[in-house]
Design an enzyme around this catalytic site. Structure first.
Site, PDB file in Angstrom:
ATOM      1  N   HIS A   1      -9.929  -5.838  10.530  1.00 44.62           N
ATOM      2  CA  HIS A   1     -10.568  -5.604   9.238  1.00 44.62           C
ATOM      3  C   HIS A   1     -11.942  -4.978   9.368  1.00 44.62           C
ATOM      4  O   HIS A   1     -12.720  -4.966   8.420  1.00 44.62           O
ATOM      5  CB  HIS A   1     -10.682  -6.920   8.451  1.00 44.62           C
ATOM      6  CG  HIS A   1      -9.362  -7.497   8.058  1.00 44.62           C
ATOM      7  ND1 HIS A   1      -8.520  -8.054   8.960  1.00 44.62           N
ATOM      8  CD2 HIS A   1      -8.744  -7.585   6.855  1.00 44.62           C
ATOM      9  CE1 HIS A   1      -7.427  -8.485   8.343  1.00 44.62           C
ATOM     10  NE2 HIS A   1      -7.541  -8.203   7.055  1.00 44.62           N
TER      11      HIS A   1
ATOM     12  N   GLU B   1       0.804  -1.223   0.000  1.00 40.44           N
ATOM     13  CA  GLU B   1       0.000   0.000   0.000  1.00 40.44           C
ATOM     14  C   GLU B   1       0.837   1.272   0.000  1.00 40.44           C
ATOM     15  O   GLU B   1       0.543   2.224  -0.718  1.00 40.44           O
ATOM     16  CB  GLU B   1      -0.965  -0.007   1.194  1.00 40.44           C
ATOM     17  CG  GLU B   1      -2.179  -0.907   1.018  1.00 40.44           C
ATOM     18  CD  GLU B   1      -1.863  -2.374   1.223  1.00 40.44           C
ATOM     19  OE1 GLU B   1      -2.693  -3.221   0.837  1.00 40.44           O
ATOM     20  OE2 GLU B   1      -0.783  -2.683   1.777  1.00 40.44           O
TER      21      GLU B   1
END
Length: 300
Positions: free
Chosen positions: A99, A30
């Site tokens: 998450h 990322e």
């Protein structure tokens, strides 16, 4: 996002239509691909950078905050960063604490960013088009749990030129007794609660914020002048949350004098998201929690 059509099939067909030059798969790094996207924006392109979920944007938060959000200011307006960071945000289902968290307050905290949070298909289309056209970095917080939910689209929303202006809330349901302010998936919960309460004679006004930053506090104020009561509803944690900001702005502004009871926040529970389904349900606001809060505020 290219050959596989996206983890949630959001970019389905784009690679076949536009090819390798415009739809690009990257290694799952990322910090790297967000940095490449920010550099591309500085060089004059309008990249859309997808995080598979915004939980992974923490790997790249330096690129989002320090590289994208602050560069226009620090270059005295010489370097623009017209980029969109998008992907699913907030609670998912059965994926536990790492998450399932809402980043609306995180990114809404930072000057230099615009932050949008769609609920319906109309929101998603109109806000994405507005985000891509905007000359500032925009964070678009979608909901994984809404990807499979169908919505009716008006003819206007289906037109090619349909755009929703960033910074404008929408009244999803008119009401006279209490104002419910929410964003993303919880807007649907508010509408469900409003339908149940309507059978008991309580008319809720439901406001879909659509944009977290800049916040359309005028729409909330106008509603409070009419209903005299306020509840904010969000899936994120309570401390320093979106609801906390809305309540503070109302407290500091002219609408405070119209409140007949303290404003109340309905939020996610102040814990990391549990994995067990029954505990997960307790950690995210349910329709019954909104109904309970409304009755408490209205003292019925």
């Amino acid at each position: 996002v290219a050959q596989y059509d996206g983890a949630y099939k959001i970019s389905r067909g784009l690679w076949k239509k536009y090819g390798d030059k415009r739809v690009i798969d990257t290694p799952i790094s990322e910090m790297g691909f967000a940095g490449i996207a920010v550099g591309a924006a500085m060089a004059g392109l309008r990249p859309v950078c997808e995080f598979m979920t915004f939980n992974f944007s923490m790997q790249a938060i330096d690129q989002v905050i320090n590289s994208a959000a602050k560069t226009c200011y620090m270059s005295a307006g010489l370097i623009g960063v017209p980029i969109v960071f998008r992907g699913p945000n907030g609670a998912s289902a059965g994926v536990a604490a790492q998450h399932s968290q809402c980043f609306a307050a995180w990114y809404g905290h930072c000057p230099g960013l615009k932050v949008v949070s769609p609920w319906s298909s109309e929101d998603a289309k109109g806000l994405l088009k507005a985000a891509i056209r905007d000359d500032n970095p925009v964070v678009m917080l979608e909901s994984e749990l809404l990807y499979g939910v169908p919505f009716e689209l008006s003819e206007q929303a289906q037109s090619k030129d349909f755009v929703i202006p960033i910074g404008k809330a929408k009244i999803e349901r008119e009401g006279t007794h209490i104002t419910l302010v929410s964003h993303s998936r919880l807007v649907g919960h508010c509408l469900e609660a409003a339908s149940v309460l309507a059978k008991e004679g309580v008319e809720c006004e439901v406001i879909n914020m659509r944009t977290i930053r800049p916040m359309d506090i005028e729409a909330v104020e106008a509603s409070i002048v009419k209903t005299n009561h306020l509840i904010t509803v969000e899936g994120g944690w309570p401390q320093f949350g979106v609801g906390a900001e809305i309540c503070a702005r109302i407290m500091e502004g002219p609408a405070f004098n119209y409140l007949d009871a303290p404003a109340v926040r309905v939020t996610g529970t102040d814990v990391p998201m549990p994995y067990a389904k029954i505990l997960e349900d307790y950690s995210v606001p349910q329709v019954k929690d909104i109904i309970f809060a409304v009755k408490k505020v209205l003292n019925i």
